[in-house]
Motif scaffolding. Structure first.
Motif, PDB file in Angstrom:
ATOM      1  N   GLU A 228      -3.872   1.929 -17.936  1.00 34.05           N
ATOM      2  CA  GLU A 228      -3.838   1.229 -16.661  1.00 34.05           C
ATOM      3  C   GLU A 228      -2.707   0.206 -16.585  1.00 34.05           C
ATOM      4  O   GLU A 228      -2.222  -0.115 -15.492  1.00 34.05           O
ATOM      5  N   ASP A 229      -2.251  -0.268 -17.744  1.00 34.09           N
ATOM      6  CA  ASP A 229      -1.138  -1.220 -17.767  1.00 34.09           C
ATOM      7  C   ASP A 229       0.226  -0.529 -17.714  1.00 34.09           C
ATOM      8  O   ASP A 229       1.259  -1.205 -17.611  1.00 34.09           O
ATOM      9  N   ARG A 230       0.232   0.814 -17.792  1.00 32.60           N
ATOM     10  CA  ARG A 230       1.497   1.559 -17.833  1.00 32.60           C
ATOM     11  C   ARG A 230       1.693   2.474 -16.620  1.00 32.60           C
ATOM     12  O   ARG A 230       2.699   3.164 -16.513  1.00 32.60           O
ATOM     13  N   LEU A 231       0.731   2.483 -15.713  1.00 36.03           N
ATOM     14  CA  LEU A 231       0.778   3.431 -14.599  1.00 36.03           C
ATOM     15  C   LEU A 231       2.004   3.238 -13.712  1.00 36.03           C
ATOM     16  O   LEU A 231       2.556   4.212 -13.191  1.00 36.03           O
ATOM     17  N   LYS A 232       2.427   2.011 -13.523  1.00 33.69           N
ATOM     18  CA  LYS A 232       3.570   1.754 -12.643  1.00 33.69           C
ATOM     19  C   LYS A 232       4.854   2.435 -13.126  1.00 33.69           C
ATOM     20  O   LYS A 232       5.775   2.658 -12.342  1.00 33.69           O
ATOM     21  N   ILE A 256      -7.666   2.458  -8.264  1.00 35.40           N
ATOM     22  CA  ILE A 256      -6.762   1.762  -9.183  1.00 35.40           C
ATOM     23  C   ILE A 256      -5.541   2.632  -9.487  1.00 35.40           C
ATOM     24  O   ILE A 256      -4.393   2.171  -9.436  1.00 35.40           O
ATOM     25  N   ARG A 259      -3.301   2.890  -6.453  1.00 34.90           N
ATOM     26  CA  ARG A 259      -2.616   1.620  -6.188  1.00 34.90           C
ATOM     27  C   ARG A 259      -1.462   1.375  -7.151  1.00 34.90           C
ATOM     28  O   ARG A 259      -0.397   0.892  -6.769  1.00 34.90           O
ATOM     29  N   GLU A 260      -1.661   1.749  -8.423  1.00 38.92           N
ATOM     30  CA  GLU A 260      -0.666   1.445  -9.446  1.00 38.92           C
ATOM     31  C   GLU A 260       0.462   2.463  -9.509  1.00 38.92           C
ATOM     32  O   GLU A 260       1.597   2.113  -9.842  1.00 38.92           O
TER      33      GLU A 260
END
Length: 295
Positions: A228-232, A256, A259-260
């Motif tokens: 989730e911290d790397r999705l962008k 989530i 959005r990311e």
């Protein structure tokens, strides 16, 4: 490689994996299918939505190490995300394609995202059906709330008692899964219980049990930093498909991810729970084929 329809075995990282090609005559960029579970299989997908998609696309099914018809690794803990990513990468190299499209459902959606993050040039696009994010505690909360919406009053009181004991949330969820019956599981996963019954029949017909080893190993060895911290950083075009009644991975997880991700499209299925491919197959097929053709 020239693909031919049918089943075969391919050895990836020393482990024999089950593989099947369908729709080779379409000669499209392969749509590589990644099943969920963790530790599940493609048996139901092969006999339901798969043939619909294969009318337009070349499909490649494979079952992950220790899952379905693939062999188990020697170590019970050899089911980490890096190992699953490497298996998938070896498979794509063996296929000799520069790029593939990925369709991952449930945990398969999460694995598709992990693969695309690590090997972005190999992936053209992704379809994520009811994707998971296993490291997020909201997943456990979503499942517990989902169970409480479908269990009887006695079981609801049992869950409330577990929650009042200040147990870790994952322990509460484990105990729920250990005590519920198959009818409750069907109500949890499906809105339409007639479809749930057909799915249950296919599960039993497959005789492909989930050992639980992959889920245990993934919990013990989570990726860091979490997905989730790397999705962008994942720039691919992505189609996310979610049943609004999904009590398993749930709307919050899809929201989530949508959005990311910088380049995603999110479509909802209003008559589906965790398996929109089974509960609304016409809409599922139409959206997937339209998305892939638009590329």
């Amino acid at each position: 490689m020239t693909l031919e329809n049918g089943e075969q075995r391919v050895t990836l990282n020393g482990i024999e994996h089950w593989l099947k090609v369908e729709g080779a005559e379409n000669q499209t960029i392969p749509l590589l299918l990644i099943h969920g579970g963790p530790g599940g299989n493609h048996y139901t997908f092969e006999r339901t939505i798969g043939p619909r998609l294969a009318e337009n696309r070349t499909l490649i099914y494979y079952e992950q190490r220790g899952s379905g018809r693939s062999a188990q690794p020697q170590s019970e803990g050899a089911y980490t995300i890096p190992e699953l990513i490497d298996d998938l990468n070896q498979l794509i190299q063996w296929l000799s394609y520069d790029q593939v499209d990925l369709l991952g459902y449930s945990f398969g959606g999460e694995l598709a995202l992990e693969y695309a993050y690590h090997y972005p040039k190999t992936v053209r696009s992704m379809v994520l059906s009811s994707p998971s994010l296993l490291t997020l505690k909201v997943t456990d909360v979503t499942q517990i709330a989902g169970f409480m919406s479908v269990v009887n009053i006695e079981m609801m009181k049992d869950i409330e008692a577990l929650l009042s004991n200040s147990l870790p949330i994952d322990r509460v969820l484990d105990q729920i899964w250990e005590t519920i019956d198959i009818d409750t599981v069907d109500r949890f996963l499906f809105e339409d219980q007639a479809i749930a019954k057909k799915n249950r029949q296919l599960w039993e017909q497959s005789n492909l049990p989930n050992t639980g080893l992959m889920a245990k190993a993934l919990r013990k060895h989570p990726m860091a930093p979490p997905l989730e911290d790397r999705l962008k950083a994942i720039q691919h075009k992505v189609l996310i498909l979610t049943g609004v009644h999904d009590r398993n991975t749930g709307m919050p997880i899809s929201r989530i991810i949508h959005r990311e991700l910088p380049n995603s499209q999110w479509e909802l299925f209003y008559n589906s729970a965790h398996f929109p491919d089974l509960e609304e197959p016409e809409k599922f097929t139409e959206l997937v084929i339209k998305f892939l053709k638009s590329l």
